[in-house]
Each structure stands twice: as C-alpha cells, then as structure tokens.
Design a protein around this motif. Structure first.
Motif, PDB file in Angstrom:
ATOM      1  N   ASP A  33     -30.072-113.907 110.376  1.00  0.00           N
ATOM      2  CA  ASP A  33     -31.100-112.844 110.710  1.00  0.00           C
ATOM      3  C   ASP A  33     -31.558-112.086 109.425  1.00  0.00           C
ATOM      4  O   ASP A  33     -30.952-111.626 108.925  1.00  0.00           O
ATOM      5  N   ASP A  35     -33.459-109.924 109.033  1.00  0.00           N
ATOM      6  CA  ASP A  35     -33.603-108.543 108.837  1.00  0.00           C
ATOM      7  C   ASP A  35     -32.115-107.876 108.401  1.00  0.00           C
ATOM      8  O   ASP A  35     -31.971-106.814 107.869  1.00  0.00           O
ATOM      9  N   LEU A  36     -31.237-108.768 108.292  1.00  0.00           N
ATOM     10  CA  LEU A  36     -29.941-108.273 107.697  1.00  0.00           C
ATOM     11  C   LEU A  36     -29.682-108.797 106.209  1.00  0.00           C
ATOM     12  O   LEU A  36     -28.497-108.244 105.769  1.00  0.00           O
TER      13      LEU A  36
END
Length: 85
Positions: A33, A35-36
C-alpha cells in the motif's frame, strides 16, 4: 537493534518505533500500500516494481534471479551498517 523485513505486512512496520529498519516489498504484493510507505530517520524502504509477495516476477525466472542479487546486496549493506552501529 535493527530489523530487516522482507515483504512485511505494512501495519507491522508501525510497531517498530525507534528501531532501525529496512523493509523490502514489491508493488505486485497484495500487502503493498503506497500510502503506508513512510521513510524516516530509522525506517527505510526498498520498493521494487512488479515483484509479488515472494519477491519474484510472475513467470520470469531469469528476471527474478537478477533482482535477487540487488535485494541480497541491499540486505548485506544494511546488516553490515547495523553491525557497526
């Protein structure tokens, strides 16, 4: 203390706090992910395009073996730096 994480479930990296860590993951990994992915003073990432959770390219053995050399070299450098800290 140092931690080397290959294909981590990214929520696991949030528990590291101030521990020096290198996480290696591929963009074709279901756990990936973007975004992580958070770089910090203690945490760094190696994100490799199109690698799956096994750090392989689907149906491309030769390309998978080539990228393995890069991954192992990065791991070796991280381990040596950690040992000298």
């Amino acid at each position: 203390k140092s931690v080397l994480m290959l294909t981590p479930i990214q929520s696991a990296t949030s528990m590291l706090n101030n521990i020096r860590a290198l996480s290696i993951i591929g963009t074709a990994d279901p756990a990936y992910d973007p975004d992580l992915i958070v770089e910090s003073d203690t945490q760094s990432w190696m994100v490799l395009d199109d690698l799956n959770h096994s750090l392989e390219y689907k149906n491309d053995r030769d390309k998978s073996l080539d990228v393995l050399k890069e991954i192992l070299s990065t791991c070796e450098t991280f381990i040596k730096e950690s040992a000298s800290s």
